[in-house]
Scaffold this motif. Sequence first.
Motif, short mmCIF file in Angstrom:
data_model
loop_
_atom_site.label_atom_id
_atom_site.label_comp_id
_atom_site.label_asym_id
_atom_site.label_seq_id
_atom_site.Cartn_x
_atom_site.Cartn_y
_atom_site.Cartn_z
N THR A 83 3.88 1.08 -4.34
CA THR A 83 3.39 -0.28 -4.77
C THR A 83 2.56 -0.84 -3.47
OG1 THR A 83 5.10 -1.42 -3.37
CG2 THR A 83 5.60 -0.93 -5.59
N LEU A 84 1.51 -1.62 -4.03
CA LEU A 84 0.48 -2.08 -3.12
C LEU A 84 1.14 -3.07 -2.05
CD1 LEU A 84 -2.57 -3.20 -5.71
CD2 LEU A 84 -2.34 -1.05 -4.03
N SER A 85 2.35 -3.48 -2.17
CA SER A 85 2.96 -4.19 -1.20
C SER A 85 3.24 -3.21 0.23
CB SER A 85 4.22 -4.57 -1.50
OG SER A 85 5.20 -3.77 -1.86
N GLU A 86 3.12 -1.76 -0.02
CA GLU A 86 3.07 -1.07 1.06
C GLU A 86 1.90 -0.96 2.02
OE1 GLU A 86 4.79 2.89 0.11
OE2 GLU A 86 5.35 2.08 -1.86
N ILE A 87 0.86 -1.60 1.59
CA ILE A 87 -0.48 -1.42 2.21
C ILE A 87 -0.59 -2.72 2.99
CG2 ILE A 87 -2.91 -1.69 1.73
CD1 ILE A 87 -1.70 0.89 0.65
N PRO A 88 -0.63 -2.39 4.50
CA PRO A 88 -0.70 -3.38 5.54
C PRO A 88 -1.75 -4.33 5.38
CG PRO A 88 -0.47 -1.36 6.42
CD PRO A 88 -0.75 -0.96 5.13
N ASP A 89 -2.95 -3.89 4.75
CA ASP A 89 -4.13 -4.70 4.64
C ASP A 89 -5.18 -4.16 3.58
OD1 ASP A 89 -6.47 -6.32 4.73
OD2 ASP A 89 -6.82 -5.67 6.95
N ILE A 90 -4.74 -4.68 2.28
CA ILE A 90 -5.42 -4.20 1.03
C ILE A 90 -6.85 -4.42 1.18
CG2 ILE A 90 -5.51 -6.48 -0.32
CD1 ILE A 90 -4.52 -4.76 -2.66
N GLU A 91 -7.56 -5.15 2.06
CA GLU A 91 -9.04 -5.61 2.23
C GLU A 91 -9.37 -4.26 2.69
OE1 GLU A 91 -10.78 -7.81 0.87
OE2 GLU A 91 -9.18 -8.66 -0.07
N ILE A 133 -8.92 -0.98 1.94
CA ILE A 133 -8.90 0.08 1.06
C ILE A 133 -10.21 -0.14 0.17
CG2 ILE A 133 -6.52 0.39 0.81
CD1 ILE A 133 -6.49 -0.63 -2.03
N LEU A 134 -10.63 1.06 -0.32
CA LEU A 134 -12.07 1.05 -1.03
C LEU A 134 -11.68 0.67 -2.69
CD1 LEU A 134 -14.85 1.78 -1.24
CD2 LEU A 134 -14.48 4.23 -1.60
N PHE A 135 -10.59 1.39 -3.34
CA PHE A 135 -10.21 0.95 -4.52
C PHE A 135 -9.00 1.61 -4.57
CE2 PHE A 135 -12.22 5.09 -5.34
CZ PHE A 135 -11.52 5.72 -6.21
N PHE A 136 -8.28 0.89 -5.83
CA PHE A 136 -6.57 1.37 -6.14
C PHE A 136 -6.77 1.92 -7.69
CE2 PHE A 136 -5.95 -2.89 -6.11
CZ PHE A 136 -5.31 -3.00 -7.45
N PHE A 137 -5.97 2.55 -8.07
CA PHE A 137 -5.66 2.48 -9.62
C PHE A 137 -4.30 2.95 -9.73
CE2 PHE A 137 -5.61 4.50 -13.78
CZ PHE A 137 -6.67 3.85 -14.36
N ARG A 138 -3.60 2.06 -10.64
CA ARG A 138 -2.12 2.21 -11.05
C ARG A 138 -1.94 3.19 -12.09
NH1 ARG A 138 0.23 -2.64 -9.13
NH2 ARG A 138 -1.39 -4.30 -9.29
N GLU A 139 -1.08 4.17 -11.66
CA GLU A 139 -0.67 5.25 -12.91
C GLU A 139 0.64 5.15 -12.94
OE1 GLU A 139 -3.07 9.00 -12.41
OE2 GLU A 139 -2.94 8.46 -10.43
N ALA A 140 1.44 5.75 -13.97
CA ALA A 140 2.89 5.77 -14.14
C ALA A 140 3.47 6.22 -13.09
CB ALA A 140 3.09 6.52 -15.56
N GLU A 141 3.18 7.23 -12.49
CA GLU A 141 3.89 7.87 -11.27
C GLU A 141 3.77 7.20 -9.84
OE1 GLU A 141 2.21 10.79 -14.37
OE2 GLU A 141 1.26 9.21 -13.22
N ALA A 142 2.68 6.24 -9.84
CA ALA A 142 2.38 5.77 -8.34
C ALA A 142 0.91 5.22 -8.42
CB ALA A 142 2.48 6.85 -7.20
N VAL A 143 0.73 4.51 -7.41
CA VAL A 143 -0.67 3.67 -7.17
C VAL A 143 -1.17 4.70 -6.33
CG1 VAL A 143 -1.77 1.73 -6.23
CG2 VAL A 143 0.38 1.39 -7.28
N THR A 144 -2.43 5.17 -6.73
CA THR A 144 -3.51 5.99 -6.10
C THR A 144 -4.40 4.98 -5.34
OG1 THR A 144 -3.58 7.75 -7.53
CG2 THR A 144 -5.37 7.46 -6.16
N ILE A 145 -4.61 5.30 -3.91
CA ILE A 145 -5.60 4.26 -3.29
C ILE A 145 -6.58 5.27 -2.55
CG2 ILE A 145 -3.93 2.35 -2.65
CD1 ILE A 145 -3.64 3.57 -0.09
N VAL A 146 -7.91 4.89 -2.51
CA VAL A 146 -8.80 5.70 -1.80
C VAL A 146 -9.15 4.86 -0.82
CG1 VAL A 146 -11.04 6.73 -2.14
CG2 VAL A 146 -9.47 6.89 -3.90
N LEU A 147 -9.32 5.30 0.45
CA LEU A 147 -9.74 4.52 1.86
C LEU A 147 -10.14 5.62 2.76
CD1 LEU A 147 -6.60 3.75 3.50
CD2 LEU A 147 -6.52 5.37 1.63
#
Length: 135
Positions: free
Chosen positions: A30-38, A40-54
């Motif tokens: 979940t995005l709540s695991e991210i210390p500072d969402i600002e 990250i470059l972007f994220f995308f929710r998939e059924a398996e998990a949230v992909t983040i690019v940073l």
Amino acid sequence: MSGEKDLAVLIQNMEPVVNTGEYVFCTVETLSEIPDIERILFFFREAEAVTIVLEKNIADEWSLDYSYISSWITLNIHSSLEAVGLTAAFANALKKENISCNVVAAYFHDHIFVAEKDAEKAIEALYALRLAQKP
């Protein structure tokens, strides 16, 4: 301000630029695991998990796992989300050079993530595509 739709115009006028930095793809539950969402470059929710690019250094700081270190190329032309063929054209140009690409179509520009070792070769292939399209 919906962007260019004409494929020939898009290819003739695109200006591929490598953005500074090393970028990685990671997953979190979940995005709540991210210390500072600002940060990250972007994220995308998939059924398996949230992909983040940073940036790699941020992923390292946060102890996130990744296996692919990429360079981020922006095609500096405002392409319409309805444009047909641009992704196929640049993907084929990169395929000819045996370069894999991960593509993000944002509102204003298309963005390509390629293996860091292939960034220079990818830029050359994209400029060659552009030159081949010139009238």
